[in-house]
Design an enzyme around this catalytic site. Structure first.
Site, PDB file in Angstrom:
ATOM      1  CE  LYS A 209      -4.168   1.286  -0.457  1.00 19.83           C
ATOM      2  NZ  LYS A 209      -4.861   0.872  -1.671  1.00 19.83           N
ATOM      3  CB  SER A 409      -8.005   0.841  -3.423  1.00 18.46           C
ATOM      4  OG  SER A 409      -7.527   0.782  -2.097  1.00 18.46           O
TER       5      SER A 409
END
EC number: 3.4.21.-
Length: 618
Positions: A209, A409
């Site tokens: 991430k 996401s």
């Protein structure tokens, strides 16, 4: 004294008359302006309704600007606005992917359209799945026996991708086919924040991430570099495979590598056009006059237009399909996902959820196709959309997700309730992870002699960007992020019929192409929008159907205001850019893009499921 008062009274009386005259003049001018706008729109609509080819000729696909799933302005109203207000920047124009495909398919069956001419000099970009979908329509057009020609002085990578679907590609003798590969470029702010003495507090879950890295690093982490290199390499291979197959050459011949290209250019004395012809990137080198002559021979000459016979895509009237069979609602999630109402270019959690609710409650709607083209965004907004989509499915209405260029996401979060997910091989998806960033400026203020102090009933109440975060607040924030990640993992596991542990292995913020997502079980099949619609019809057991696109059409006033402000936005940057060297222009555009991303961060709990690198491909 009386004379003085008379003078003052006269001055104010004269001033009022002037102001009243200006007021009336402005109102009258505005009224005349609205009349002209109304007449212009009436003429535009009137011309559009009679804009079908009355003589045989070409459909000119002179696409100007970018191609998106959901434009912020209707292209006919936008064109009128640019004519009325003089906005000159092609980059501001958005074109509907689905309008373009529908125009090509209508032209295939239009007896007055005998071919297509791709004039892409003003086309500035689209994601690969969108261009692939247009290419599919162009191939259908060719298969009907009608030719497709591409003309250009130069071709960018995006322009050449579409041009490769043509029967014949012309290039100017001084032109170039600019193939160079893909890259991701982002800005990193750590040193800047350090110099400004800004304290950055990062909370995240997910090894890959990397959305927070710009705040804590001055370069990419090795993990992010490895991950991005993998998926960007796959996108480039997909590009090479499609274009080389269209040109009937090998990928190696299409792009032999940087040094081989330099050697090839050296052998022809730097003549980029000859290099393109020798390597079969194009079919012929021709001046604009020669191209015009060839197209006139193909399509005939129009005395009124003083050019070969053709109708622009922007003048070609699309027929409204008949409302036969059941209704399939098409709802768009296009752009960064923000909390609240929709803004141009972004997804509003409340707006999209409301559209899904309307479709759920409409008895005529038999299925829903959610078209996702988003890098994600607010966790709160994503959950609002997901919950409403889950309610639609629970109500017995099949939900199919059609993934465009990105469904990463938060874009994947909102896709989890679907009965079925269709992705393009080049879709960027996954990026299952969550982060939060809080910047405080207590040290910045302290360095200039400004200090913040006060009292609070608990450490949790004393939250301010002018003070350091208390350990209690930091602990609560990290717990909230970790809970959000577990929630994300659980949603995916339940939807894909896997265990949370299995999903965690392919999550951790990892970005996947559509092909990899299919192999990892994150999507059900590879395909395009047509495949998603067909699946929705199958699940709803519809033999006949029509599509109902859920999007607000702009009013005349919206068009007027958008065009007026668009003119300013178009002219000011050009005026500034004219004074800057090209590298600074590019840097300025990058800074603006970064600012636009940061402006989308409005989650009430400061939790984000966002893939920044997905939107950075160049």
């Amino acid at each position: 004294m009386r004379t003085l008062w008379r003078f003052i009274a006269g001055f104010f009386k004269w001033t009022w008359r002037v102001l009243n005259f200006v007021r009336e003049m402005v109102l009258n001018l505005f009224f005349i302006f609205l009349v002209l706008v109304g007449v212009g729109i009436w003429m535009q609509i009137g011309n559009g309704s009679n804009s079908e080819q009355t003589a045989r000729g070409a459909l000119l696909l002179d696409i100007s600007g970018v191609i998106v799933d959901k434009p912020s302005t209707n292209h006919r109203l936008g064109a009128l606005g640019r004519q009325l207000f003089g906005a000159s920047s092609d980059r501001l124009q958005e074109n509907s992917l689905f309008d373009i495909v529908n125009a090509i398919r209508q032209a295939k069956d239009d007896r007055n359209i005998t071919g297509i001419v791709l004039d892409l000099k003003n086309f500035t970009g689209a994601d690969q799945p969108s261009m692939r979908y247009i290419g599919k329509a162009l191939r259908e057009f060719r298969d009907s026996g009608k030719p497709v020609f591409a003309v250009g002085e130069n071709y960018s990578q995006g322009q050449y991708y579409l041009a490769s679907f043509a029967n014949k590609i012309w290039l100017s003798p001084q032109g170039q086919v600019d193939l160079h590969g893909f890259a991701t470029n982002g800005l990193y702010y750590k040193t800047l924040l350090d110099k400004l003495k800004v304290s950055t507090h990062v909370f995240r879950v997910g090894t890959y991430k990397s959305a927070v890295e710009p705040f804590i690093r001055d370069d990419m982490s090795p993990a992010a570099r490895e991950a991005d290199s993998r998926w960007i390499g796959e996108l480039w291979q997909n590009y090479l495979h499609t274009v080389s197959a269209n040109r009937q050459i090998s990928p190696q011949q299409l792009f032999p590598g940087a040094q081989a290209i330099i050697d090839g250019l050296t052998s022809v004395g730097g003549d980029t056009a000859k290099y393109a012809l020798d390597h079969k990137l194009v079919d012929a080198l021709a001046s604009s006059a020669d191209v015009e002559k060839a197209l006139t021979k193909q399509f005939g000459w129009s005395k009124t237009e003083n050019n070969y016979r053709a109708i622009s895509y922007y003048d070609y009237s699309l027929k409204t399909p008949a409302d036969t069979g059941g209704t399939i609602a098409v709802i768009f999630a296009n752009g960064a996902i923000m909390d609240g109402e929709e803004t141009p270019g972004n997804v509003g959690g409340d707006t999209t959820a409301s559209q899904i609710r309307d479709a759920r409650l409409d008895p005529k709607v038999k299925a829903i196709v959610l078209r996702v083209n988003s890098p994600g965004g607010s966790v709160n907004a994503s959950e609002v959309i997901r919950a409403e989509l889950a309610a639609a499915r629970a109500a017995g209405k099949p939900v199919v997700v059609s993934m465009g260029g990105m469904a990463a996401s938060g874009g994947y979060w909102i896709s989890t309730p679907a009965n079925y997910i269709v992705a393009s091989p080049s879709t960027l998806t996954g990026s299952i992870g969550i982060f939060g960033v809080i910047n405080t400026v207590e040290n910045s203020l302290s360095s200039i002699g400004v200090h913040s102090d006060g009292v609070s009933t608990s450490p949790l109440a004393d939250i301010s960007m002018t003070k350091a975060l208390s350990p209690e607040v930091q602990q609560m924030m990290q717990l909230s992020i970790e809970y959000g990640y577990k929630r994300f993992i659980t949603l995916v596991a339940d939807a894909r019929k896997r265990t949370p542990e299995q999903i965690d292995k392919i999550a951790q913020g990892h970005v996947w192409t559509g092909e990899d997502a299919k192999a990892n079980g994150l999507v059900d099949s590879l395909g395009d929008f047509d495949d998603a619609v067909a699946k929705a019809a199958e699940l709803a057991k519809l033999k006949q159907w029509h599509l109902d696109y859920y999007q607000d059409e702009p009013t005349v006033l919206d068009m007027v205001m958008d065009s007026m402000t668009g003119s300013v936005r178009a002219m000011l940057p050009e005026a500034i850019q004219a004074m800057l060297p090209a590298p600074l222009v590019s840097a300025a555009n990058t800074v603006k893009a970064e600012g636009d991303k940061l402006a989308a961060f409005n989650d009430p709990q400061n939790r984000y499921a966002f893939c920044l690198t997905c939107a950075n491909v160049r």
